[in-house]
Design an enzyme around this catalytic site. Structure first.
Site, PDB file in Angstrom:
ATOM      1  N   ASP A 190     -79.867  66.894  97.031  1.00 42.70           N
ATOM      2  CA  ASP A 190     -78.958  66.069  96.241  1.00 42.70           C
ATOM      3  C   ASP A 190     -77.586  66.706  96.115  1.00 42.70           C
ATOM      4  OD1 ASP A 190     -81.795  65.204  95.296  1.00 42.70           O
ATOM      5  OD2 ASP A 190     -80.396  63.589  94.796  1.00 42.70           O
ATOM      6  N   ASN A 239     -82.561  69.651  94.535  1.00 46.25           N
ATOM      7  CA  ASN A 239     -83.353  68.547  95.092  1.00 46.25           C
ATOM      8  C   ASN A 239     -84.427  68.195  94.059  1.00 46.25           C
ATOM      9  OD1 ASN A 239     -83.961  66.691  97.249  1.00 46.25           O
ATOM     10  ND2 ASN A 239     -85.813  67.873  97.600  1.00 46.25           N
ATOM     11  N   LYS A 240     -85.205  67.207  94.364  1.00 51.19           N
ATOM     12  CA  LYS A 240     -86.227  66.700  93.433  1.00 51.19           C
ATOM     13  C   LYS A 240     -87.052  67.823  92.808  1.00 51.19           C
ATOM     14  CE  LYS A 240     -86.693  63.390  92.337  1.00 51.19           C
ATOM     15  NZ  LYS A 240     -86.030  62.999  91.059  1.00 51.19           N
ATOM     16  N   GLY A 276     -82.187  58.117  95.746  1.00 45.17           N
ATOM     17  CA  GLY A 276     -81.976  58.932  96.945  1.00 45.17           C
ATOM     18  C   GLY A 276     -80.471  59.134  97.107  1.00 45.17           C
ATOM     19  N   ALA A 277     -80.076  60.387  97.331  1.00 46.01           N
ATOM     20  CA  ALA A 277     -78.650  60.732  97.283  1.00 46.01           C
ATOM     21  C   ALA A 277     -77.758  59.872  98.198  1.00 46.01           C
ATOM     22  CB  ALA A 277     -78.483  62.220  97.580  1.00 46.01           C
TER      23      ALA A 277
END
Ligand code: MRU
Length: 353
Positions: A241, A251-252, A51-52
């Protein structure tokens, strides 16, 4: 106001960093104790912590541990600084996409460069890491507040990956918005997608929501479009992110697909992220480095005891994708919401600071 459980994925003891091993969740709650910077670097690489914002905070503590390891070993400031730079570079090389890692390390480097007495620097580094951790929780609460204001009294929110307390120092970003809305008494149901291949949704987000009694449905990634078409989802909120100067957002993996589906179905698509996730040095998402991860994550079930593809299968496993800014309704930050993000609105937002 409804009280929400205070989940924390990390604890600084003054001598070591305790990390909740997120690879073991949701079945086991085990903590790993890091007393060296290398332990912290490996923990980031191996997804003990992810997680960022969380990896930024943890890397800052990694620098503190590295500096403590050097005390007594380095003969003078010049040697201490040179060796600490190697440590900072090691921590920076752990994961490439989330910019919060580099943001936190930049803050730590400033402290190293500003000092000259080794023990004063070590003390100042520890103070800085603690403040990065505290600020992250405060930031997330503000994101939660601004995000909750956007929601009506009843929402069904689809979220992706894990953006909760586990992905931050506490409270969470996109999941922080969910928490804040619940605290304000709104009636919130969450659709949690599994988030193949690493299953952060199924393992971590579902675990967090369950701890707090927030109603959720776990769905597979491929079900999202169908539930949107049935009108069952009123809003999508994801984390980030790295956000480029024009609002393109990494992002993911799977986030981009959700943004296209949300657009097709006329559903608002929000990104919740602290300003430390913005990378104003890059013009667009094309410049964001995308981490390619181990093919085994795709070839095996998460628990690694069963292979799900034939031997010899070739794999692509990008951990992130980029959502074009045109697909984003708004980016919720701790300083307010950037509606219809693009280069103009983002530059204006940061100039106001
Ligand atoms: O690979 P991960 O689990 O580190 O990816 C995490 C995400 O993509 C999150 O959505 C992002 O970091 C935001 S967390 C508040």
């Amino acid at each position: 106001m409804k009280r929400i459980k205070d989940i924390r994925p990390l604890k600084w003891t003054g001598k070591s960093l305790l990390l909740l091993d997120q690879r073991k969740l949701p079945l086991k709650e085990e903590w790993i104790e890091c007393t060296t910077y290398e332990c912290v670097a490996k923990a980031i690489e191996d997804m003990v912590v992810r997680g960022a914002p969380a990896i930024g905070v943890v890397a800052a503590y990694g620098v503190v541990l590295g500096a403590k390891e050097l005390t007594g070993e380095a003969k003078n400031y010049v040697e201490f600084k040179a060796k600490l730079e190697v440590i900072v570079n090691r921590l920076a090389a752990t994961r490439p996409t989330a910019v919060n890692l580099f943001w936190a390390l930049r803050r730590m480097k400033k402290i190293i460069n500003a000092g000259s007495d080794i023990s004063d620097i070590v003390q100042a580094l520890e103070t800085e890491a603690i403040s990065i951790e505290r600020q992250d929780v405060e930031t997330n609460r503000k994101i939660g507040y601004f995000g909750a204001e956007l929601l009506s009294s009843r929402e069904v929110i689809l979220t992706h990956c894990n953006t909760g307390a586990l992905a931050t120092a506490g409270y969470g970003t996109a999941l922080g918005v969910v928490r804040a809305a619940v605290e304000l008494g709104k009636e919130i149901t969450v659709f949690v997608d599994e988030t193949r291949p690493y299953l952060q949704g199924a393992r971590l987000t579902a675990w967090e929501l369950q701890q707090e009694g927030i109603p959720y449905y776990l769905i597979t990634d491929s079900m999202a479009g169908w539930f949107m078409s049935l009108g069952e989802i009123t809003c999508v909120i994801v984390g980030a992110d790295r956000v480029a100067r024009n609002g393109d957002t990494a992002n993911k993996i799977g986030t981009y697909t959700l943004s296209v589906l949300a657009k097709e179905h006329g559903i608002p698509f929000y990104v919740a992220a602290p300003t430390s996730t913005f990378d104003l040095s890059i013009d667009s998402g094309v410049e964001i480095p995308i981490e390619e991860r181990n093919p085994d994550e795709v070839l095996y079930c998460h628990c690694r005891d069963c292979r799900i593809a034939p031997y010899g299968a070739k794999v692509k496993n990008p951990a992130f994708d980029v959502t074009p800014h045109e697909n984003i309704t708004g980016i919720i930050t701790e300083k307010g919401v950037i509606v219809s993000p693009n280069e103009e609105t983002i530059v204006e937002f940061f100039e106001k600071e």
